[in-house]
Design a protein around this motif. Structure first.
Motif, PDB file in Angstrom:
ATOM      1  N   ALA A 101       0.857  -1.186   0.000  1.00  0.00           N
ATOM      2  CA  ALA A 101       0.000   0.000   0.000  1.00  0.00           C
ATOM      3  C   ALA A 101       0.890   1.231   0.000  1.00  0.00           C
ATOM      4  N   GLY A 102       0.386   2.297  -0.611  1.00  0.00           N
ATOM      5  CA  GLY A 102       1.144   3.536  -0.685  1.00  0.00           C
ATOM      6  C   GLY A 102       1.029   4.355   0.596  1.00  0.00           C
ATOM      7  N   ALA A 103       1.634   5.530   0.573  1.00  0.00           N
ATOM      8  CA  ALA A 103       1.668   6.408   1.746  1.00  0.00           C
ATOM      9  C   ALA A 103       0.278   6.870   2.171  1.00  0.00           C
ATOM     10  N   GLY A 104      -0.684   6.869   1.263  1.00  0.00           N
ATOM     11  CA  GLY A 104      -2.045   7.287   1.592  1.00  0.00           C
ATOM     12  C   GLY A 104      -2.698   6.424   2.662  1.00  0.00           C
ATOM     13  N   ILE A 105      -2.193   5.230   2.863  1.00  0.00           N
ATOM     14  CA  ILE A 105      -2.756   4.330   3.884  1.00  0.00           C
ATOM     15  C   ILE A 105      -2.547   4.892   5.282  1.00  0.00           C
ATOM     16  N   TRP A 106      -1.569   5.807   5.442  1.00  0.00           N
ATOM     17  CA  TRP A 106      -1.313   6.391   6.766  1.00  0.00           C
ATOM     18  C   TRP A 106      -2.529   7.151   7.286  1.00  0.00           C
ATOM     19  N   LEU A 107      -3.308   7.760   6.405  1.00  0.00           N
ATOM     20  CA  LEU A 107      -4.526   8.454   6.842  1.00  0.00           C
ATOM     21  C   LEU A 107      -5.477   7.469   7.516  1.00  0.00           C
ATOM     22  N   ALA A 108      -5.680   6.323   6.888  1.00  0.00           N
ATOM     23  CA  ALA A 108      -6.553   5.298   7.473  1.00  0.00           C
ATOM     24  C   ALA A 108      -5.977   4.795   8.795  1.00  0.00           C
ATOM     25  N   ILE A 109      -4.686   4.555   8.830  1.00  0.00           N
ATOM     26  CA  ILE A 109      -4.047   4.048  10.048  1.00  0.00           C
ATOM     27  C   ILE A 109      -4.236   5.032  11.202  1.00  0.00           C
ATOM     28  N   MET A 110      -4.046   6.314  10.933  1.00  0.00           N
ATOM     29  CA  MET A 110      -4.183   7.316  11.992  1.00  0.00           C
ATOM     30  C   MET A 110      -5.619   7.411  12.509  1.00  0.00           C
ATOM     31  N   VAL A 111      -6.590   7.391  11.597  1.00  0.00           N
ATOM     32  CA  VAL A 111      -7.997   7.448  12.013  1.00  0.00           C
ATOM     33  C   VAL A 111      -8.359   6.199  12.812  1.00  0.00           C
ATOM     34  N   GLU A 112      -7.931   5.042  12.340  1.00  0.00           N
ATOM     35  CA  GLU A 112      -8.234   3.790  13.047  1.00  0.00           C
ATOM     36  C   GLU A 112      -7.601   3.770  14.438  1.00  0.00           C
ATOM     37  N   ALA A 113      -6.369   4.209  14.541  1.00  0.00           N
ATOM     38  CA  ALA A 113      -5.692   4.222  15.839  1.00  0.00           C
ATOM     39  C   ALA A 113      -6.352   5.221  16.796  1.00  0.00           C
ATOM     40  N   ALA A 114      -6.718   6.393  16.297  1.00  0.00           N
ATOM     41  CA  ALA A 114      -7.376   7.394  17.143  1.00  0.00           C
ATOM     42  C   ALA A 114      -8.733   6.898  17.624  1.00  0.00           C
ATOM     43  N   LEU A 115      -9.486   6.302  16.724  1.00  0.00           N
ATOM     44  CA  LEU A 115     -10.805   5.786  17.102  1.00  0.00           C
ATOM     45  C   LEU A 115     -10.672   4.635  18.096  1.00  0.00           C
ATOM     46  N   ALA A 116      -9.737   3.743  17.875  1.00  0.00           N
ATOM     47  CA  ALA A 116      -9.509   2.638  18.814  1.00  0.00           C
ATOM     48  C   ALA A 116      -9.145   3.184  20.190  1.00  0.00           C
ATOM     49  N   THR A 117      -8.296   4.195  20.237  1.00  0.00           N
ATOM     50  CA  THR A 117      -7.892   4.793  21.502  1.00  0.00           C
ATOM     51  C   THR A 117      -9.090   5.384  22.243  1.00  0.00           C
ATOM     52  N   ALA A 118      -9.930   6.116  21.528  1.00  0.00           N
ATOM     53  CA  ALA A 118     -11.117   6.706  22.153  1.00  0.00           C
ATOM     54  C   ALA A 118     -12.068   5.638  22.678  1.00  0.00           C
ATOM     55  N   LEU A 119     -12.241   4.570  21.927  1.00  0.00           N
ATOM     56  CA  LEU A 119     -13.144   3.495  22.346  1.00  0.00           C
ATOM     57  C   LEU A 119     -12.572   2.744  23.543  1.00  0.00           C
ATOM     58  N   VAL A 120     -11.279   2.541  23.576  1.00  0.00           N
ATOM     59  CA  VAL A 120     -10.645   1.879  24.711  1.00  0.00           C
ATOM     60  C   VAL A 120     -10.767   2.765  25.961  1.00  0.00           C
ATOM     61  N   LEU A 121     -10.694   4.063  25.774  1.00  0.00           N
ATOM     62  CA  LEU A 121     -10.874   4.983  26.894  1.00  0.00           C
ATOM     63  C   LEU A 121     -12.251   4.799  27.524  1.00  0.00           C
ATOM     64  N   VAL A 122     -13.273   4.651  26.692  1.00  0.00           N
ATOM     65  CA  VAL A 122     -14.628   4.388  27.204  1.00  0.00           C
ATOM     66  C   VAL A 122     -14.627   3.084  28.003  1.00  0.00           C
ATOM     67  N   LEU A 123     -13.970   2.059  27.480  1.00  0.00           N
ATOM     68  CA  LEU A 123     -13.909   0.766  28.170  1.00  0.00           C
ATOM     69  C   LEU A 123     -13.196   0.887  29.510  1.00  0.00           C
ATOM     70  N   CYS A 124     -12.115   1.652  29.538  1.00  0.00           N
ATOM     71  CA  CYS A 124     -11.345   1.798  30.767  1.00  0.00           C
ATOM     72  C   CYS A 124     -12.113   2.559  31.839  1.00  0.00           C
ATOM     73  N   LEU A 125     -12.961   3.467  31.428  1.00  0.00           N
ATOM     74  CA  LEU A 125     -13.730   4.263  32.378  1.00  0.00           C
ATOM     75  C   LEU A 125     -15.011   3.566  32.836  1.00  0.00           C
ATOM     76  N   ASN A 126     -15.385   2.510  32.163  1.00  0.00           N
ATOM     77  CA  ASN A 126     -16.612   1.780  32.525  1.00  0.00           C
ATOM     78  C   ASN A 126     -16.465   1.094  33.846  1.00  0.00           C
TER      79      ASN A 126
END
Length: 126
Positions: A101-126
């Motif tokens: 995959a080309g460098a454009g995949i980094w956009l997807a990686i960053m969004v996926e990592a940020a979203l995963a982090t936010a969702l894990v934060l919800v789990l940790c606070l539950n």
């Protein structure tokens, strides 16, 4: 901030991202594949459109459940989507590392990592 408050903030963002992805993969799969630097034979277009249906369903689920006060529902949605986003980010990184995959995949990686982090934060606070 509470887990419920963060979830009510993250859920519509997740729904929006999924809706945008569903529309993109359904109606402009070649554009997205081109951004990612990936060839787009007919088979890739078929898989992309089928993936669009999944994104639409996930987006609808988060849009409807976004105001839920049910802790079990929040936990299930956040855990499932965090696992998916984490795996997608890892796969994107591996595909980029092996130059599939080309460098454009980094956009997807960053969004996926940020979203995963936010969702894990919800789990940790539950």
């Amino acid at each position: 901030m509470t887990a419920e408050g963060i979830f009510q903030f993250v859920a519509p963002i997740t729904a929006g991202i999924c809706l945008i992805l569903a529309m993109g993969w359904m109606w402009a799969p070649k554009l997205i594949l081109n951004i990612f630097g990936i060839a787009y034979p007919d088979s890739a277009i078929i898989v992309a459109r089928r993936g669009a249906a999944l994104f639409l369903g996930i987006g609808a689920t988060f849009a409807i459940a976004g105001k839920s006060h049910d802790e079990t529902l929040r936990h299930a949605l956040c855990a499932g989507m965090a696992v998916s986003c984490t795996l997608l980010a890892i796969l994107g990184f591996l595909e980029r590392s092996r130059r599939a995959a080309g460098a454009g995949i980094w956009l997807a990686i960053m969004v996926e990592a940020a979203l995963a982090t936010a969702l894990v934060l919800v789990l940790c606070l539950n």
